[in-house]
Every structure is written in structure tokens, then in C-alpha cells.
Design a protein around this motif. Structure first.
Motif, short mmCIF file in Angstrom:
data_model
loop_
_atom_site.label_atom_id
_atom_site.label_comp_id
_atom_site.label_asym_id
_atom_site.label_seq_id
_atom_site.Cartn_x
_atom_site.Cartn_y
_atom_site.Cartn_z
N CYS A 7 2.74 -1.75 -14.81
CA CYS A 7 1.52 -1.72 -15.62
C CYS A 7 1.53 -0.56 -16.60
O CYS A 7 1.56 0.59 -16.20
CB CYS A 7 0.31 -1.61 -14.71
N HIS A 9 -0.95 -0.36 -18.84
CA HIS A 9 -2.36 -0.10 -19.15
C HIS A 9 -2.88 1.13 -18.39
O HIS A 9 -3.51 2.00 -18.97
CB HIS A 9 -3.22 -1.30 -18.77
N CYS A 81 -6.11 -2.77 -12.76
CA CYS A 81 -5.70 -3.57 -13.91
C CYS A 81 -5.67 -5.04 -13.50
O CYS A 81 -4.90 -5.41 -12.60
CB CYS A 81 -4.32 -3.12 -14.40
N ASP A 84 -2.18 -7.13 -14.33
CA ASP A 84 -1.01 -6.69 -13.56
C ASP A 84 -1.30 -6.56 -12.07
O ASP A 84 -0.38 -6.29 -11.29
CB ASP A 84 -0.51 -5.34 -14.10
ZN LIG Z 1 -1.84 -3.39 -16.65
#
Ligand SMILES: [Zn+2]
Ligand SMILES: [Zn+2]
Ligand SMILES: [Zn+2]
Length: 90
Positions: A7, A9, A81, A84
Motif C-alpha cells: 500500500c 496510500h 486502506c 489494499d
Molecule cells: Zn492503499
């Protein structure tokens, strides 16, 4: 902030947005109930979790392409997230 391989993010998040109001902004409009609250890290909106009947946080994450939320529950310090399926503590 813990980094994960999958991930990007969570890894690229620089600060955590906390809930301005401890209520689901969608449920209050319709008088619905929620179980737990999550705060979107892209826009700062607070919505209800997947244990809640309306699941507004995950619906918003998909509809707005805002992947990451934090828990808005007192004493909880974690991020999640949606695309993910990754969790990180902070
Ligand atoms: Zn992510
Ligand atoms: Zn809701
Ligand atoms: Zn958002």
C-alpha cells in the motif's frame, strides 16, 4: 507510521486528519444509527464503519476514490486502506 510493501496510500500519508464531529455525516441526515466511525483521510469527512447498517465510510471510499480512513473511536489510533486492505497504527 508503518510502511507496507503493498500500500502506497498509507506510506504517503503525512498527517492524520481527526474527526471534526463524532457522528456519521450521512446517517445524521436520515436519522440512521451507526456502530463505529471512520474519518476519511482525503477529505476529512466522518462516516460509519462496515459493521454499521449503512456502511457509509466504505461506500464513500469507493465512490470518491478516497482510499484511507482512520478510526474516529476514542483511544484508537489506526489507519485503514480500503483498496489494499491494509491497516497501520500511528
Ligand atoms: Zn492503499
Ligand atoms: Zn453512516
Ligand atoms: Zn473522502
Amino acid at each position: 507510521m508503518s510502511n507496507t510493501a503493498a500500500c502506497t496510500h498509507l506510506a504517503s500519508l503525512e498527517r492524520v486528519l481527526n474527526a471534526e464531529k463524532v457522528e456519521c455525516e450521512e446517517c445524521v441526515k436520515t436519522g440512521s444509527r451507526w456502530v463505529h466511525l471512520r474519518t476519511c483521510q482525503a477529505c476529512g469527512g466522518t462516516r460509519c464503519c462496515d459493521s454499521s447498517p449503512n456502511r457509509h465510510a466504505s461506500k464513500h471510499a469507493r465512490a470518491a476514490s478516497h482510499p484511507v480512513v482512520c478510526s474516529a473511536e476514542a483511544g484508537e489510533r489506526w489507519l485503514y486502506c480500503y483498496p489494499d486492505d491494509e491497516t497501520a497504527e500511528y
